[in-house]
Design a protein around this motif. Sequence first.
Motif, PDB file in Angstrom:
ATOM      1  N   SER A 324       5.362   1.730  10.720  1.00  0.00           N
ATOM      2  CA  SER A 324       6.210   1.872   9.535  1.00  0.00           C
ATOM      3  C   SER A 324       7.733   2.386  10.002  1.00  0.00           C
ATOM      4  CB  SER A 324       6.022   3.142   8.579  1.00  0.00           C
ATOM      5  OG  SER A 324       5.807   4.070   9.203  1.00  0.00           O
ATOM      6  N   THR A 335       5.125  -1.023   5.198  1.00  0.00           N
ATOM      7  CA  THR A 335       4.246  -0.440   6.117  1.00  0.00           C
ATOM      8  C   THR A 335       3.348  -1.589   6.654  1.00  0.00           C
ATOM      9  OG1 THR A 335       4.213   1.698   4.946  1.00  0.00           O
ATOM     10  CG2 THR A 335       2.196   1.069   6.552  1.00  0.00           C
ATOM     11  N   PRO A 433       2.437   6.429   3.991  1.00  0.00           N
ATOM     12  CA  PRO A 433       3.359   6.378   5.168  1.00  0.00           C
ATOM     13  C   PRO A 433       4.055   7.461   5.376  1.00  0.00           C
ATOM     14  CG  PRO A 433       4.143   4.986   3.233  1.00  0.00           C
ATOM     15  CD  PRO A 433       2.722   5.322   3.183  1.00  0.00           C
TER      16      PRO A 433
END
Length: 443
Positions: A324, A335, A433
């Motif tokens: 990411s 991501t 993420p």
Amino acid sequence: NAPRLDGKSQPFEDATIAGYEAGSEWGWARSRFGALTRTIVMGERYLLDVVELAGRDERLLELPWHFAGTGEIAGARWKDAELENEFVSRVERIETETSPVALELTADGRSLTAHFTFSGELVRAEGPGRPDGSSRETFYLQRVRARNARFVTVLEYGRSGTSVLGVRLSGDLIEIKTPNGDDRHRFAGTEWTIEQRGKRIGLATVSAPPRMEGGLDLEPALRTTAAALRVAAPPALDGTLDGFDTAEPLLLELEDQYRRSEEPYSGPEDFKAGVFANWDDDALYLAVVVHKQEPVFRRPDAPPLLLDNEPDDIHSDGVQVYLSDATAPGADSPTWGYLVVPDPSGSAIRTRVVSDAAGDARDVRGAWRATTDGYCVTLAVQWPGGLLTHVGGRVGFDVIVNEMAAGRERRVGQLVWSGGGGWVWLRGDRQDPRRHGVLELMG
């Protein structure tokens, strides 16, 4: 009221703080001591206490409760029992097959109700009173013999039914029924969450108490960070470490890095991993070395499991890799994620893009090989076009190693490099993420 293991008081050693926060409506503290974890969540109407035992061996866990005043459990029947202690007398255990049980207490015109939810026994006995008096007093004790166990107690401020109408456990979820609806509590790896009347409350986790140096210094939690070393030529990617620079390993071997199912983390002697991260302008190169006896890999022609809309390949020993943008760590940031499973019929790997992530399975190549104490997967992950990669750059990154066991339908658990612990159920192949660590691209 400290828990006791194997009939012995805790030694005088430091515990480890796993989280705490003091807010206007809710506060919490969570700490670990050896095989025990205790969480206390305090609200305006009740206090929730959770004591958990996790280990490989069966042990006797006891949790005493010393209340002021007098108390009774409505309709309870008590039977003579034993509790080995020279200072204890009149030992009885409750005869009931229902849980929770509610103990109503009164002292100095005030009321408190303790809702005990647990497996095992609830005992009452007489022991020495408080230091300011000479009379003996009644205390209560929860006890169970198990490898892993959980005692959940809700202390209701007032008579039973004033604020708490019931307590129910479902996996890692604790539901407390109140006159205003259900409060749903759970530990979410890095925070304690409460769902209350459609509102989600997150009690944050910090790694250590604030330092007191002339004032409060509340430092935010740091993201896990490691180095990826630049290589002049791609590694062999044949399931060995040939061509990898192994000077900076990423280790996955801590209890805080393990997400469990029914069984707790058995320890690094049974399951751990080391990851070596290298890079060049074309790709990120990973060697994931897993220590685990008798890994179980899902075959590509295995019949479908049809489980909860989850990809079948998570229920296998294997690896999940995520990339990411480290400069914008958020739920809406792009991501890229891949689920990789070794093919037990040869040295090939099987790759698919994980849920809720971008990527192309063809951007991942590599192989695997069995080792004397586990297996090794070597991968090349082509850099996504949305990432800026250069010496000194920072890339959001995470790697997860799934654990499977023979004879099971679902995975046992997983090691997560960025940490967080918690439970593996319902996670599928997803990884927020915001939990990603950071790879620093070194020259």
